[in-house]
Design a protein around this motif. Structure first.
Motif, mmCIF file in Angstrom:
data_model
loop_
_atom_site.group_PDB
_atom_site.id
_atom_site.type_symbol
_atom_site.label_atom_id
_atom_site.label_comp_id
_atom_site.label_asym_id
_atom_site.label_seq_id
_atom_site.Cartn_x
_atom_site.Cartn_y
_atom_site.Cartn_z
ATOM 1 N N ILE B 10 0.849 -1.202 0.000
ATOM 2 C CA ILE B 10 0.000 0.000 0.000
ATOM 3 C C ILE B 10 0.873 1.236 0.000
ATOM 4 O O ILE B 10 0.654 2.170 -0.771
ATOM 5 C CB ILE B 10 -0.895 0.050 1.261
ATOM 6 C CG1 ILE B 10 -1.779 -1.183 1.313
ATOM 7 C CG2 ILE B 10 -1.754 1.299 1.258
ATOM 8 C CD1 ILE B 10 -2.473 -1.324 2.641
ATOM 9 N N LEU B 13 2.372 1.863 -3.339
ATOM 10 C CA LEU B 13 1.403 2.332 -4.316
ATOM 11 C C LEU B 13 1.067 3.803 -4.094
ATOM 12 O O LEU B 13 0.969 4.580 -5.037
ATOM 13 C CB LEU B 13 0.120 1.496 -4.226
ATOM 14 C CG LEU B 13 0.186 0.157 -4.938
ATOM 15 C CD1 LEU B 13 -1.052 -0.656 -4.624
ATOM 16 C CD2 LEU B 13 0.320 0.351 -6.439
ATOM 17 N N ALA B 16 3.937 5.966 -5.157
ATOM 18 C CA ALA B 16 3.997 6.008 -6.618
ATOM 19 C C ALA B 16 2.881 6.884 -7.186
ATOM 20 O O ALA B 16 3.091 7.649 -8.120
ATOM 21 C CB ALA B 16 3.887 4.603 -7.189
ATOM 22 N N ALA B 17 1.690 6.772 -6.585
ATOM 23 C CA ALA B 17 0.562 7.559 -7.079
ATOM 24 C C ALA B 17 0.836 9.047 -6.917
ATOM 25 O O ALA B 17 0.565 9.848 -7.803
ATOM 26 C CB ALA B 17 -0.712 7.180 -6.324
ATOM 27 N N LEU B 20 3.429 10.187 -9.433
ATOM 28 C CA LEU B 20 2.830 10.287 -10.767
ATOM 29 C C LEU B 20 1.974 11.538 -10.876
ATOM 30 O O LEU B 20 1.970 12.233 -11.885
ATOM 31 C CB LEU B 20 1.931 9.078 -11.013
ATOM 32 C CG LEU B 20 2.440 8.033 -11.990
ATOM 33 C CD1 LEU B 20 1.404 6.961 -12.120
ATOM 34 C CD2 LEU B 20 2.739 8.654 -13.335
ATOM 35 N N ALA B 21 1.244 11.790 -9.790
ATOM 36 C CA ALA B 21 0.325 12.918 -9.810
ATOM 37 C C ALA B 21 1.092 14.226 -9.850
ATOM 38 O O ALA B 21 0.638 15.212 -10.418
ATOM 39 C CB ALA B 21 -0.570 12.866 -8.576
ATOM 40 N N ALA B 22 2.279 14.228 -9.245
ATOM 41 C CA ALA B 22 3.041 15.463 -9.142
ATOM 42 C C ALA B 22 3.571 15.925 -10.495
ATOM 43 O O ALA B 22 3.628 17.110 -10.781
ATOM 44 C CB ALA B 22 4.190 15.281 -8.158
ATOM 45 N N CYS B 23 3.963 14.969 -11.332
ATOM 46 C CA CYS B 23 4.471 15.399 -12.623
ATOM 47 C C CYS B 23 3.307 15.557 -13.596
ATOM 48 O O CYS B 23 2.309 14.860 -13.494
ATOM 49 C CB CYS B 23 5.501 14.416 -13.176
ATOM 50 S SG CYS B 23 5.147 12.716 -12.887
ATOM 51 N N ALA B 25 0.781 15.050 -16.373
ATOM 52 C CA ALA B 25 0.457 13.792 -17.056
ATOM 53 C C ALA B 25 0.844 13.882 -18.525
ATOM 54 O O ALA B 25 0.740 14.928 -19.146
ATOM 55 C CB ALA B 25 -1.033 13.512 -16.934
ATOM 56 N N ALA B 26 1.294 12.780 -19.040
ATOM 57 C CA ALA B 26 1.686 12.736 -20.446
ATOM 58 C C ALA B 26 0.453 12.931 -21.318
ATOM 59 O O ALA B 26 -0.654 12.549 -20.951
ATOM 60 C CB ALA B 26 2.335 11.401 -20.756
ATOM 61 N N MET B 27 0.625 13.544 -22.454
ATOM 62 C CA MET B 27 -0.514 13.751 -23.352
ATOM 63 C C MET B 27 -0.212 13.066 -24.670
ATOM 64 O O MET B 27 0.132 13.723 -25.665
ATOM 65 C CB MET B 27 -0.722 15.253 -23.587
ATOM 66 C CG MET B 27 -0.930 16.030 -22.322
ATOM 67 S SD MET B 27 -2.641 16.435 -22.072
ATOM 68 C CE MET B 27 -2.858 17.719 -23.261
ATOM 69 N N PRO B 100 -7.100 8.629 -26.454
ATOM 70 C CA PRO B 100 -6.005 9.104 -25.607
ATOM 71 C C PRO B 100 -4.647 8.585 -26.080
ATOM 72 O O PRO B 100 -3.627 9.203 -25.808
ATOM 73 C CB PRO B 100 -6.360 8.561 -24.227
ATOM 74 C CG PRO B 100 -7.819 8.340 -24.267
ATOM 75 C CD PRO B 100 -8.118 7.933 -25.678
#
Lengths: 301, 445
Positions: B10, B13, B16-17, B20-23, B25-27, B100
């Motif tokens: 947990i 995860l 990591a979440a 990921l959220a901090a950078c 998001a890839a488009m 997407p």
């Protein structure tokens, strides 16, 4: 620097294993982590991104759960019901069948195949066949009921019968796997335990309760955990057996995963769907931990 | 320690979440588009490739293939890739998964009721006004196409439209002693003839069903846009922001629909997997459905002796529900000017009157262009005439979320049929649920 043969073997082992690791990281772990991320965003499916909204999706789920006739509440309570109906009946039936199969020599392979076949059959195909069996008027089961003078039943068309009807199919489908595992477990039990007990005057009932069942404990735990997880993730059967795949009639068969699917792919609310997924993840985790703690006591003789 | 593993998982995860959220998001959707724009400036003699998607329905695929062949002949520098391999049930999922990833269509066909969700999801771009002036749409297209304007902006345009009409099985009518040449013209006649046409065996099991009320088929549309209006109400406010069918007129319409199941018992939607299959199989006398069903019948039960007439009127009021599959331009197309121009050209071509005329021949849907739709030959057609006649009095519901709004009606119908809920309470619940969906939609505008 020269590597020894042993070192080279180890390196090669890691190289080969890394293929599987890449698979897990890319196909399993990355989407899992992404789901956590999505659940904190107002995710826009077409742009592949969305603003950070913190716990808003979770708050929305909480509010929706409080509304009358809420899909979320129905999904969670139905999911728990699937587990409570499905797992015990699956275990008891599988154990009974495995004990019978362990007794016979002739045709045992045929029976094993027969019980195992549904497990390797696509859930969609299973759902279609059972839909026909459950049909009112024309379905085989209802014609059978007619034949013996019993009233016809609506099965999946009725809010009260739909969930048990679908659970029965799930049990039927998963039974074979549990039977095979039980059978393996029964054959592992050394025969001389039974011999010794019989010499001491134990009857068949005592043999079962005092030897077979305790020694099958690890298997029962294993099947309970796996079974619970599979019922918590129930989706394909419900999607293909409820009217228009909506988890009906009147939300009586919907599951958490079905709601995730509907919110995500029919209303395109990916953030909300992601949050539901995360909640389901923790529910599965919690139940699994509890089961492992309470059921896995060691049995030694 | 085995037990602590889940907690480590947990924690990992969550970390990591958050990372990921901090950078940002890839488009991925935009990357390939801008690359190709930079590398290949559009040149006159260069072939531009655009992608067109629709769901798999043999007649539509066939018609579109012919249109594409004509279009490519007239525009040799544009190549249209036609993707129609996706089954209807998966169409929306596939779009959601592909776009997407930057591999979706430039021009896509969607049900008009999905527009709001697609626009909100940032998928469709407005149609350029110079190529599709609103005045031209108002003048040349069937009035129901106004539903393609979302808050005054035109987002999509159809080749063809559909309306509901009453299908009747001539053989079953004759067997019941009814005249197959005078099918029900009013709602009262429909009730009476449905009762007369219903046959049961000695055990009381339905053998022939007069009429099967089934809101999961077309009857939820029939209720909202036809029955409610015929009993003197309106289903929604003009801007479709407020539910109005939970009034006296709506209640009468609701009771009229329920009566087929409750008082009159002219059918059971659980037999033969719903009203549509039951009618196509030749077990039902009367059935409300769209022109697209003609193709289904021709394919599955070509021997059936049936007719189609306009929906029964009531209090002198005629109404029908119109709907259509419509074509939109996607964000992917808009990312590259040359491709966007090609997509606009293609859209103009497939929404022309000629395209509509070809479409009606192959698919059986009515041309969206009035010029082709009011063709006397079409109006005189034995089967299509009833649908074409309905176009002038048809209403298309503006849906905020078609599947949820449909489900609201289905659930309330089920409450009455399956759990003996009071009809008025059930209708109020449908209205409340529907209103909630609308509020959700309008509040985010």
């Amino acid at each position: 620097m020269r590597l020894t043969l042993h070192q080279r073997q180890i390196i090669w082992a890691y190289i080969f294993m890394s293929a599987a690791l890449v698979f897990f990281v890319v196909i399993r772990w990355y989407p899992t982590i992404l789901a956590f991320n999505v659940s904190f965003r107002d995710w826009n499916v077409f742009e592949g991104s969305g603003p950070w909204v913190g716990l808003e999706n979770y708050q929305e789920i909480w509010q929706d759960a409080g509304k009358p006739r809420s899909s979320v509440t129905a999904a969670f309570s139905n999911t728990v019901r699937y587990v409570l109906f499905g797992v015990p009946s699956q275990l008891v039936l599988a154990l009974a069948i495995a004990l019978l199969l362990a007794q016979i020599r002739r045709l045992s392979a045929v029976f094993r195949v027969a019980y195992f076949a549904p497990y390797v059959t696509s859930a969609v195909a299973v759902a279609f066949v059972w839909n026909w069996l459950y049909q009112p008027e024309t379905g085989l089961i209802n014609q059978g009921l007619d034949l013996v003078g019993l009233p016809q039943q609506p099965f999946t068309k009725s809010p009260s019968q739909a969930l048990p009807s679908i659970t029965a199919v799930a049990v039927w489908q998963n039974l074979g796997f549990a039977v095979i595992i039980f059978l393996a477990g029964i054959q592992q039990i050394p025969g001389h335990y039974y011999e010794a007990a019989r010499i001491d005057g134990a009857n068949a009932w005592q043999l079962f309760w005092r030897i077979t069942l305790p020694l099958l404990n690890p298997i029962i735990v294993y099947l309970t955990v796996l079974g619970t997880i599979s019922y918590l993730r129930l989706f394909a059967l419900v999607q293909n057996m409820s009217p228009q795949g909506t988890g009906g009639p009147l939300k009586s068969t919907t599951t958490v995963v079905l709601e995730v699917y509907r919110e995500g792919f029919s209303s395109y609310k990916m953030g909300y769907a992601g949050a539901l997924t995360v909640l389901l993840f923790f529910l599965i985790l919690l139940i699994t931990i509890i089961q492992l703690r309470f059921f896995s006591r060691r049995v030694e003789y | 320690m085995k037990r602590s593993q889940p907690f480590i998982l947990i924690a990992a995860l969550l970390v990591a979440a958050i990372l990921l959220a901090a950078c940002p998001a890839a488009m991925p959707a935009e990357a390939p588009a801008s690359d190709s724009a930079a590398e290949e400036p559009a040149m006159a003699d260069e072939v531009i490739e655009i992608e067109y998607w629709q769901y798999n329905f043999a007649a539509r695929v066939d018609a579109m293939n012919q249109l594409i062949a004509q279009f490519e002949e007239a525009n040799p520098n544009i190549k249209v890739v036609h993707n129609a391999d996706i089954p209807y049930a998966e169409f929306r999922d596939k779009i959601a998964a592909s776009v997407p990833a930057g591999v979706g269509p430039d021009v896509a066909t969607l049900f008009y009721g999905w527009q709001s969700v697609w626009i909100d999801s940032g998928y469709l771009v407005p149609l350029p006004e110079d190529a599709f002036p609103p005045a031209m749409v108002a003048e040349e297209f069937s009035p129901m196409v106004q539903a393609s304007f979302v808050e005054g902006t035109l987002y999509t345009l159809p080749t063809a439209v559909r309306a509901l009409a009453l299908f009747y099985n001539r053989d079953l009518m004759e067997a019941a002693g009814l005249d197959p040449n005078s099918p029900p013209a009013t709602l009262d006649e429909l009730h009476d003839q449905a009762v007369a046409c219903t046959q049961r065996d000695d055990d009381g099991s339905l053998v022939v069903q007069g009429f099967v009320a089934d809101p999961s088929a077309q009857d939820h549309h029939w209720f909202r846009e036809v029955l409610v209006r015929q009993f003197g109400g309106v289903p929604y406010t003009d801007d479709y922001s407020e539910v109005l069918y939970n009034d006296e007129a709506g209640m009468q319409a609701w009771n009229y629909l329920l009566a087929f199941h409750t008082d009159l018992a002219t059918g059971d939607r659980d037999l033969f997997d719903g009203s549509t299959n039951a009618f196509v199989g030749g077990h039902v006398c009367f059935h409300v459905d769209g022109s697209f069903r003609l193709g289904t019948i021709a394919k599955n039960n070509p021997e059936m002796n049936f007719g189609v007439t306009e929906l029964p009127s009531h209090n002198g009021i005629k109404s029908t529900f119109g709907s259509y599959w419509t074509h939109g331009l996607t964000k992917k197309a808009a990312a590259d000017q040359a491709r966007f121009d090609a997509a606009v050209k293609f859209l103009q071509f497939i929404t022309s009157a000629d395209a509509g005329a070809l479409w009606v021949d192959i698919v059986g849907e009515l041309p969206a262009q009035l010029e082709a739709g009011s063709n006397p030959e079409l109006l005189a057609d034995e089967k299509l005439g009833a649908f074409a006649a309905g176009l002038e009095y048809s209403h298309a519901t503006f849906f905020a979320d078609e599947s949820q709004q449909r489900q609201a009606i289905i659930d309330s119908f089920d409450m009455v049929i399956l759990t003996d809920e009071d009809p008025a309470t059930a209708l109020q619940i449908a209205a409340d649920t529907d209103q909630e969906v609308l509020d959700d939609f309008w509040s985010s505008r």
